[in-house]
Design an enzyme around this catalytic site. Structure first.
Site, short mmCIF file in Angstrom:
data_model
loop_
_atom_site.label_atom_id
_atom_site.label_comp_id
_atom_site.label_asym_id
_atom_site.label_seq_id
_atom_site.Cartn_x
_atom_site.Cartn_y
_atom_site.Cartn_z
N CYS A 1 0.84 -12.35 -22.86
CA CYS A 1 -0.11 -12.66 -23.92
C CYS A 1 -1.52 -12.19 -23.58
O CYS A 1 -2.46 -12.99 -23.58
CB CYS A 1 -0.11 -14.17 -24.14
SG CYS A 1 -0.37 -15.04 -22.59
N GLU A 2 -1.65 -10.93 -23.21
CA GLU A 2 -2.98 -10.37 -22.92
C GLU A 2 -3.01 -8.92 -23.36
O GLU A 2 -2.04 -8.18 -23.12
CB GLU A 2 -3.26 -10.39 -21.41
CG GLU A 2 -3.22 -11.76 -20.82
CD GLU A 2 -4.15 -11.93 -19.64
OE1 GLU A 2 -5.10 -11.13 -19.50
OE2 GLU A 2 -3.92 -12.88 -18.88
N GLY B 1 -3.79 6.24 3.70
CA GLY B 1 -4.65 6.77 2.63
C GLY B 1 -4.20 8.02 1.93
O GLY B 1 -4.79 8.38 0.90
N TYR C 1 2.96 -0.58 -3.83
CA TYR C 1 2.05 -1.50 -4.50
C TYR C 1 2.57 -1.89 -5.89
O TYR C 1 1.80 -2.04 -6.84
CB TYR C 1 0.63 -0.90 -4.58
CG TYR C 1 0.13 -0.47 -3.21
CD1 TYR C 1 -0.11 -1.42 -2.22
CD2 TYR C 1 -0.03 0.88 -2.87
CE1 TYR C 1 -0.53 -1.04 -0.95
CE2 TYR C 1 -0.45 1.27 -1.60
CZ TYR C 1 -0.69 0.31 -0.66
OH TYR C 1 -1.10 0.68 0.59
N1 LLP Z 1 -4.00 0.75 6.78
C1 LLP Z 1 -4.87 -0.14 6.27
C2 LLP Z 1 -5.78 -0.86 7.19
C3 LLP Z 1 -4.90 -0.38 4.89
O1 LLP Z 1 -5.76 -1.28 4.41
C4 LLP Z 1 -4.02 0.30 4.03
C5 LLP Z 1 -4.03 0.06 2.59
C6 LLP Z 1 -3.12 1.23 4.61
C7 LLP Z 1 -3.14 1.42 5.98
C8 LLP Z 1 -2.14 2.01 3.79
O2 LLP Z 1 -2.79 2.84 2.90
P1 LLP Z 1 -1.98 3.91 2.01
O3 LLP Z 1 -1.40 4.94 2.96
O4 LLP Z 1 -0.92 3.18 1.29
O5 LLP Z 1 -3.00 4.48 1.12
N2 LLP Z 1 -3.11 -1.79 -4.12
C9 LLP Z 1 -3.74 -0.49 -4.12
C10 LLP Z 1 -3.77 0.13 -2.76
C11 LLP Z 1 -4.46 -0.73 -1.72
C12 LLP Z 1 -4.44 -0.16 -0.33
C13 LLP Z 1 -4.88 -1.17 0.66
N3 LLP Z 1 -4.84 -0.74 2.02
C14 LLP Z 1 -3.03 0.41 -5.15
O6 LLP Z 1 -2.11 -0.05 -5.82
O7 LLP Z 1 -3.41 1.57 -5.30
#
Ligand code: LLP
Length: 419
Positions: A347-348, A244, A376
């Site tokens: 096309c959006e 996070g 991501y």
């Molecule tokens: N652990 C769990 C259980 C998670 O669901 C996630 C991310 C992480 C760790 C890693 O989180 P991070 O350190 O990367 O914040 N697609 C979105 C982000 C989705 C995150 C989903 N879970 C974006 O592009 O911002």
């Protein structure tokens, strides 16, 4: 326009380099759109994280979902990381990249029986359960297999991570984990669950979190559950904080991992158990760029558009979350700045990377770099409009390797059947 530089993506003689390799040369050789990653960024970030927590017993499990290229996963594994996987596909990738079973965590709010069976078969470190029904299913499958499953319960601490609602996961209204009362009740069933041994407690409150406060609040709430669980005779070995930590997307100040550690360590020390982390974005976001070529400049009723050869199928974040990604030229020129929408060929109208963005006038054929694309990005790409996914390159000093080649037309129809 603002130009963002770092130790890993910097300009030499007005030309952008990833470490010691010219981005323009890579773009010319391998074509665009093109993802370029810095190996040393990944390594340095990993060590920055683990060093910040050197005073406590801890282990990092790289969140594979942020960038699942095999070479990227391997980079972290080689530095000592474990892997947090969210599906059997990610498990497959992590194993291919060399992850060891005792450094694997299986996550996910909706694991299938097949995924649970695979996890148990591998005897991986633990499965994180997110509901009572899932716990019973894990127990049943473990019983059928004649094994004991190590399980952590994901607890939803009900804190506001103050991030985009799509990636906020720790509020009571979100689908993730179980509330604290339910968690305590489930832990107290330990004796009845003959094929489960509870080994941990887990949280993940969201992604792109830009201050430490919500983490601290969540840790305090979960610590209380941890000690209540201890009182009923269940000794947990792990406390998992999830991921996070936010990344900087526009050179803005985000708290450092040192600050994060300084705030949390006093609380974590009280637990006297191993602390687990699952960072994704912190380790990968600013280690990658997406390079794209300018196709056309146009003006529609007084509004400037720069049409590039990359699109939302290559990186969805700007359109999907209205996320900011800084965009700057690969070669700096003395061209004047304009305000333009930077858009792709799909096309959006939603196919944009930036709206009303200040950028130096960029001629057709010149290259632009979309920054902070290491997380991501490629993992959320698609073949929409039958576009082939980009290639990925990993740079290490003055060396580089293609770690995924651009998709071919055969890839596009690979699994289709026509009579
Ligand atoms: N652990 C769990 C259980 C998670 O669901 C996630 C991310 C992480 C760790 C890693 O989180 P991070 O350190 O990367 O914040 N697609 C979105 C982000 C989705 C995150 C989903 N879970 C974006 O592009 O911002």
């Amino acid at each position: 326009m603002k130009i963002i530089k770092s130790d890993y993506f910097n300009y030499k003689n007005n030309k952008l380099f990833c470490e010691d390799v010219s981005v323009q040369q890579l773009a010319e050789k391998y074509g665009t759109p093109l993802y370029i990653y810095s190996h040393n960024f990944f390594k340095d970030r990993y060590h920055e994280f683990t060093n910040a927590f050197s005073s406590i017993d801890h282990q990092i499990f790289y969140a594979v979902k942020s960038n699942f290229n095999l070479s990227v996963i391997k980079t972290f594994i080689d530095e000592g990381s474990g892997a947090d996987v969210n599906s059997e596909g990610e498990l497959y990738r992590a194993l291919k990249a060399g992850a060891k079973k005792d450094k694997l965590i299986l996550t996910g709010v909706g694991k299938t029986a097949e995924e649970i069976r695979k996890g148990l078969n591998l005897d991986l470190l633990m499965i994180k359960a997110e509901s009572e029904e899932e716990i019973h299913l894990i127990n049943k499958i473990a019983e059928e297999m004649g094994v004991i499953s190590r399980v952590a319960i994901r607890v939803n601490p009900d804190v506001d991570a103050q991030t985009h609602p799509y990636i906020s996961t720790g509020l009571a209204e979100n689908k993730f984990g179980v509330d604290r009362e339910t968690a305590l009740r489930l832990y107290s069933k330990q004796k009845e669950l003959k094929n489960i041994t509870y080994t941990g407690i887990d949280m993940h409150i969201g992604s792109q979190i830009t201050n430490v406060e919500p983490f601290l609040e969540a840790v305090k709430k979960l610590s209380k559950v941890f000690f209540d669980v201890k009182k009923i005779g269940v000794e947990l070995k792990h406390f998992d904080l999830g991921g996070g930590i936010g990344a900087s997307y526009n050179d803005e100040m985000v708290f450092s991992v040192k600050e994060y550690a300084n705030e949390l360590i006093p609380e974590l020390k009280k637990l006297n158990c191993k602390i687990l982390f699952e960072p994704g974005r912190f380790l990968t976001a600013n280690g990658g760029i997406l390079v794209t070529k300018v196709l056309y400049n146009k003006v529609n009723t007084g509004k400037n558009f720069i049409v590039v050869d990359s699109a939302i199928n290559d990186i969805l974040r700007p359109s999907f979350y209205k996320a900011y990604h800084h965009i700057q030229p690969v070669e700096l020129t003395s061209n004047k700045d304009i305000t333009a929408d930077i858009v792709g060929p799909i096309c959006e109208t939603g196919d944009f990377f930036a709206r009303s963005r200040e950028i130096s006038q960029s001629e057709s054929g010149s290259y632009l770099a979309l920054l902070s694309a290491g997380s991501y990005g490629m993992v959320m790409s698609s073949n929409y409009n039958a576009r082939r996914r980009p290639a990925e390159i990993l740079v290490d000093g003055n060396n580089y390797k293609v770690i995924r080649s651009r998709e071919t037309f055969e890839h596009l129809i690979y699994d289709e059947i026509i009579d």
